[in-house]
Design an enzyme around this catalytic site. Structure first.
Site, mmCIF file in Angstrom:
data_model
loop_
_atom_site.group_PDB
_atom_site.id
_atom_site.type_symbol
_atom_site.label_atom_id
_atom_site.label_comp_id
_atom_site.label_asym_id
_atom_site.label_seq_id
_atom_site.Cartn_x
_atom_site.Cartn_y
_atom_site.Cartn_z
ATOM 1 N N CYS A 115 0.801 -1.229 0.000
ATOM 2 C CA CYS A 115 0.000 0.000 0.000
ATOM 3 C C CYS A 115 0.833 1.279 0.000
ATOM 4 O O CYS A 115 0.291 2.367 -0.199
ATOM 5 C CB CYS A 115 -0.960 0.004 1.185
ATOM 6 S SG CYS A 115 -2.232 -1.247 1.047
ATOM 7 N N HIS A 255 -3.249 7.439 2.759
ATOM 8 C CA HIS A 255 -3.684 6.161 2.188
ATOM 9 C C HIS A 255 -5.030 5.805 2.818
ATOM 10 O O HIS A 255 -5.224 5.982 4.024
ATOM 11 C CB HIS A 255 -2.632 5.091 2.514
ATOM 12 C CG HIS A 255 -3.073 3.700 2.187
ATOM 13 N ND1 HIS A 255 -3.552 3.357 0.944
ATOM 14 C CD2 HIS A 255 -3.121 2.570 2.940
ATOM 15 C CE1 HIS A 255 -3.867 2.075 0.951
ATOM 16 N NE2 HIS A 255 -3.625 1.577 2.142
ATOM 17 N N ASN A 285 -10.255 0.337 0.097
ATOM 18 C CA ASN A 285 -8.797 0.381 -0.035
ATOM 19 C C ASN A 285 -8.401 -0.144 -1.415
ATOM 20 O O ASN A 285 -8.473 -1.342 -1.678
ATOM 21 C CB ASN A 285 -8.177 -0.478 1.072
ATOM 22 C CG ASN A 285 -6.652 -0.443 1.057
ATOM 23 O OD1 ASN A 285 -6.045 0.076 0.134
ATOM 24 N ND2 ASN A 285 -6.046 -1.007 2.083
HETATM 25 O O1 UT7 Z 1 -3.654 -0.984 3.695
HETATM 26 C C1 UT7 Z 1 -3.009 -2.091 4.213
HETATM 27 C C2 UT7 Z 1 -2.991 -2.047 5.668
HETATM 28 N N1 UT7 Z 1 -4.189 -2.594 6.219
HETATM 29 C C3 UT7 Z 1 -4.884 -1.921 7.112
HETATM 30 O O2 UT7 Z 1 -4.560 -0.801 7.403
HETATM 31 C C4 UT7 Z 1 -6.037 -2.603 7.791
HETATM 32 C C5 UT7 Z 1 -5.845 -2.479 9.284
HETATM 33 N N2 UT7 Z 1 -6.868 -3.136 10.057
HETATM 34 C C6 UT7 Z 1 -8.153 -2.727 10.122
HETATM 35 O O3 UT7 Z 1 -8.542 -1.813 9.433
HETATM 36 C C7 UT7 Z 1 -9.038 -3.356 11.147
HETATM 37 O O4 UT7 Z 1 -8.276 -4.181 11.985
HETATM 38 C C8 UT7 Z 1 -10.202 -4.196 10.541
HETATM 39 C C9 UT7 Z 1 -11.216 -3.269 9.888
HETATM 40 C C10 UT7 Z 1 -9.672 -5.189 9.526
HETATM 41 C C11 UT7 Z 1 -10.926 -4.942 11.650
HETATM 42 O O5 UT7 Z 1 -11.362 -4.049 12.634
HETATM 43 P P1 UT7 Z 1 -11.051 -4.317 14.181
HETATM 44 O O6 UT7 Z 1 -11.716 -3.258 14.939
HETATM 45 O O7 UT7 Z 1 -9.556 -4.453 14.323
HETATM 46 O O8 UT7 Z 1 -11.788 -5.687 14.440
HETATM 47 P P2 UT7 Z 1 -11.189 -7.092 14.923
HETATM 48 O O9 UT7 Z 1 -10.432 -7.732 13.821
HETATM 49 O O10 UT7 Z 1 -10.511 -6.897 16.260
HETATM 50 O O11 UT7 Z 1 -12.533 -7.868 15.163
HETATM 51 C C12 UT7 Z 1 -13.503 -7.443 16.139
HETATM 52 C C13 UT7 Z 1 -14.721 -8.335 16.009
HETATM 53 C C14 UT7 Z 1 -14.378 -9.816 15.954
HETATM 54 O O12 UT7 Z 1 -15.400 -10.509 16.643
HETATM 55 P P3 UT7 Z 1 -15.139 -11.102 18.102
HETATM 56 O O13 UT7 Z 1 -13.959 -12.012 17.968
HETATM 57 O O14 UT7 Z 1 -14.856 -9.902 18.961
HETATM 58 O O15 UT7 Z 1 -16.414 -11.793 18.425
HETATM 59 C C15 UT7 Z 1 -14.473 -10.146 14.503
HETATM 60 O O16 UT7 Z 1 -14.770 -11.483 14.246
HETATM 61 O O17 UT7 Z 1 -15.405 -8.030 14.788
HETATM 62 C C16 UT7 Z 1 -15.616 -9.248 14.058
HETATM 63 N N3 UT7 Z 1 -15.612 -8.935 12.638
HETATM 64 C C17 UT7 Z 1 -16.717 -8.573 11.959
HETATM 65 N N4 UT7 Z 1 -17.982 -8.404 12.337
HETATM 66 C C18 UT7 Z 1 -18.869 -8.010 11.387
HETATM 67 C C19 UT7 Z 1 -14.548 -8.949 11.806
HETATM 68 N N5 UT7 Z 1 -14.962 -8.595 10.562
HETATM 69 C C20 UT7 Z 1 -16.282 -8.372 10.645
HETATM 70 C C21 UT7 Z 1 -17.262 -7.966 9.695
HETATM 71 N N6 UT7 Z 1 -18.513 -7.800 10.121
HETATM 72 N N7 UT7 Z 1 -16.961 -7.728 8.393
#
Ligand code: UT7
Length: 336
Positions: A115, A255, A285
Site C-alpha cells: 500500500c 492512504h 482500499n
Molecule cells: O492498507 C493495508 C494495511 N491494512 C490496514 O490498514 C487494515 C488495518 N486493520 C483494520 O482496518 C481493522 O483491523 C479491521 C477493519 C480489519 C478490523 O477491525 P477491528 O476493529 O480491528 O476488528 P477485529 O479484527 O478486532 O474484530 C472485532 C470483532 C471480531 O469478533 P469477536 O472475535 O470480537 O467476536 C471479529 O470477528 O469483529 C468481528 N468482525 C466482523 N464483524 C462483522 C470482523 N470482521 C467483521 C465484519 N462484520 N466484516
C-alpha cells in the site's frame, strides 16, 4: 538553479460496478453498521469481465492524464506502475500500460511496496526529474484487489476495491513539487499481512488453491496498531523537519485503508477534518491507487503553492510520508 519534481496533472479510472455493503451482507456475516463504524467504507468499485487486469484501469487512468495535460506519448521518458496485482508476473504491468496508450520512446517498470507503493514510486520518479535526467515521468498506481480478496473472509473482503490513478511529473524551478520524503520498511511485518502462495517460494498448485493461499492474509488488529503509529510518526517527522505547523499544511493526503487510521494520523498532526482528503467511503482500499485517486477527486480544490503531506502504510511492512508543494490551480484544469 535547483530542479524539483512537480506534479503537473492527474488522471484516474474506477470501474463501473459498485459493490455495496448491502451486497456484502449477502456474501458474509456482516452488516453496514459494523463496516461503516469500523472502517468508514460504504461501497467499492469492482472490475468485472474475463481477462481484465490492473492494466485495463491503469491504461484508462494514464490516457485521461495524457488527454488532460495535452501530453504527447512520444515525450514521456519513464512510466512507473505501483501495483501488488500485476496482470501477470511478467512482463511488467507498466509495459502493458505504456503499450496501451502509445508510449513507445520510454522505459517502464513495476514497483511493489504494497500500500505504500505509490509513495515509493513517486519518490523514485522524482529523483529522475531532480537529477535532470528526464523531463516527463508518469507514476501510476493500479490495483485489482478483487483478484486476491477472499469473498468468504468477512474481516478482509469488506476492505478492498479496484481502481487506478496517475500523475505526471515535470521539472519546476519555482520550488514546487516533491520537497521531502521519509520512506521506511520492516520485513519482520511480513507475518501479519501477506499472500502465501503464487510466487517462487510456493508456486501455484492444486494444494495452494485448496488451502486458499492465493488470497490476502491479514491479521487486521495487529496491522491496525502498526499503521496508526507508523503513519502518524512519519507524517509528524516530515512536518517537523520542514518546519511546517498544522496551519501551514493545506491538505493531508492519507492512504485510504481505514477511516480510523486516517483520523488518528490527522489528530497527531493537529490537522482538522476539513483538510483531510477522504474518499474511502466510495472506493475502499484500492492499495496503490488510493493517494492519486484522492488527488484527482480533490484536484479542483487544490491551489498552486498548497502544502500537501502524503502518508501511507502497507504490507511488508512499508510506510512513508512525502511533503510536496502543489504546482497548479486545480479549478482551472477542472473547468477546461
Ligand atoms: O492498507 C493495508 C494495511 N491494512 C490496514 O490498514 C487494515 C488495518 N486493520 C483494520 O482496518 C481493522 O483491523 C479491521 C477493519 C480489519 C478490523 O477491525 P477491528 O476493529 O480491528 O476488528 P477485529 O479484527 O478486532 O474484530 C472485532 C470483532 C471480531 O469478533 P469477536 O472475535 O470480537 O467476536 C471479529 O470477528 O469483529 C468481528 N468482525 C466482523 N464483524 C462483522 C470482523 N470482521 C467483521 C465484519 N462484520 N466484516
Amino acid at each position: 538553479m535547483k530542479i524539483t519534481a512537480a506534479i503537473t496533472g492527474v488522471g484516474a479510472y474506477v470501474p463501473d460496478y459498485v459493490l455495496t455493503n448491502a451486497e456484502l451482507e449477502k456474501l458474509v456475516d456482516t452488516n453496514d453498521e459494523w463496516i461503516m463504524s469500523r472502517t468508514g467504507i460504504r461501497e467499492r468499485r469492482i472490475l468485472k469481465g474475463v481477462d481484465q487486469g490492473s492494466s485495463v484501469m491503469g491504461t484508462k487512468a494514464v490516457q485521461q492524464l495524457l488527454d488532460k495535460t495535452g501530453t504527447n506519448p512520444d515525450d514521456v521518458e519513464l512510466l512507473i506502475c505501483a501495483t501488488v496485482t500485476p496482470d501477470v508476473l511478467f512482463p511488467a504491468t507498466a509495459n502493458i500500460i505504456s503499450n496501451g496508450v502509445g508510449i513507445t520512446k520510454a522505459f517502464s517498470y513495476d514497483l511493489n511496496a504494497a500500500c505504500s507503493g505509490f509513495l515509493y514510486a513517486l519518490a523514485t520518479g522524482a529523483q529522475f526529474i531532480q537529477a535532470g535526467t528526464y523531463k516527463k515521468v508518469i507514476v501510476v498506481g493500479a490495483d485489482k484487489m478483487s483478484a486476491i480478496v477472499d469473498y468468504t473472509d468477512r474481516a478482509n473482503c469488506i476492505l478492498f476495491g479496484d481502481g487506478a490513478a496517475a500523475v505526471l511529473l515535470e521539472p519546476s524551478t519555482e520550488g514546487l513539487g516533491i520537497l521531502d520524503q521519509v520512506l521506511r520498511s520492516d520485513g519482520s511485518g511480513e507475518a501479519y499481512l501477506h499472500q502465501k502462495a503464487g510466487g517462487s517460494r510456493r508456486p501455484p498448485s492444486h494444494e495452494t488453491i485448496d488451502r486458499r493461499e492465493h488470497f490476502i492474509y491479514q491479521e487486521g488488529a495487529t496491522v491496525f496498531k502498526f499503521a496508526v503509529k507508523s503513519m502518524a510518526d512519519v507524517a509528524a517527522q516530515v512536518m517537523e523537519r520542514n518546519h511546517l505547523s498544522n496551519d501551514d499544511v493545506a491538505w493531508l493526503v492519507p492512504h485510504q485503508a481505514n477511516k480510523r487510521i486516517i483520523d488518528a494520523t490527522a489528530n497527531r498532526m493537529g490537522v482538522g477534518p476539513e483538510k483531510v482528503m477522504l474518499n474511502i467511503q466510495h472506493y475502499g482500499n484500492t492499495t496503490n491507487a488510493t493517494i492519486p485517486l484522492c488527488l484527482t477527486d480533490y484536484e479542483s480544490q487544490l491551489r498552486k503553492g498548497d502544502n500537501l503531506v502524503l502518508a501511507a502504510f502497507g504490507g511488508g511492512f512499508t510506510w512513508g510520508s512525502i511533503y510536496l508543494k502543489w504546482a497548479y490551480d486545480g479549478d482551472k484544469v477542472a473547468a477546461k
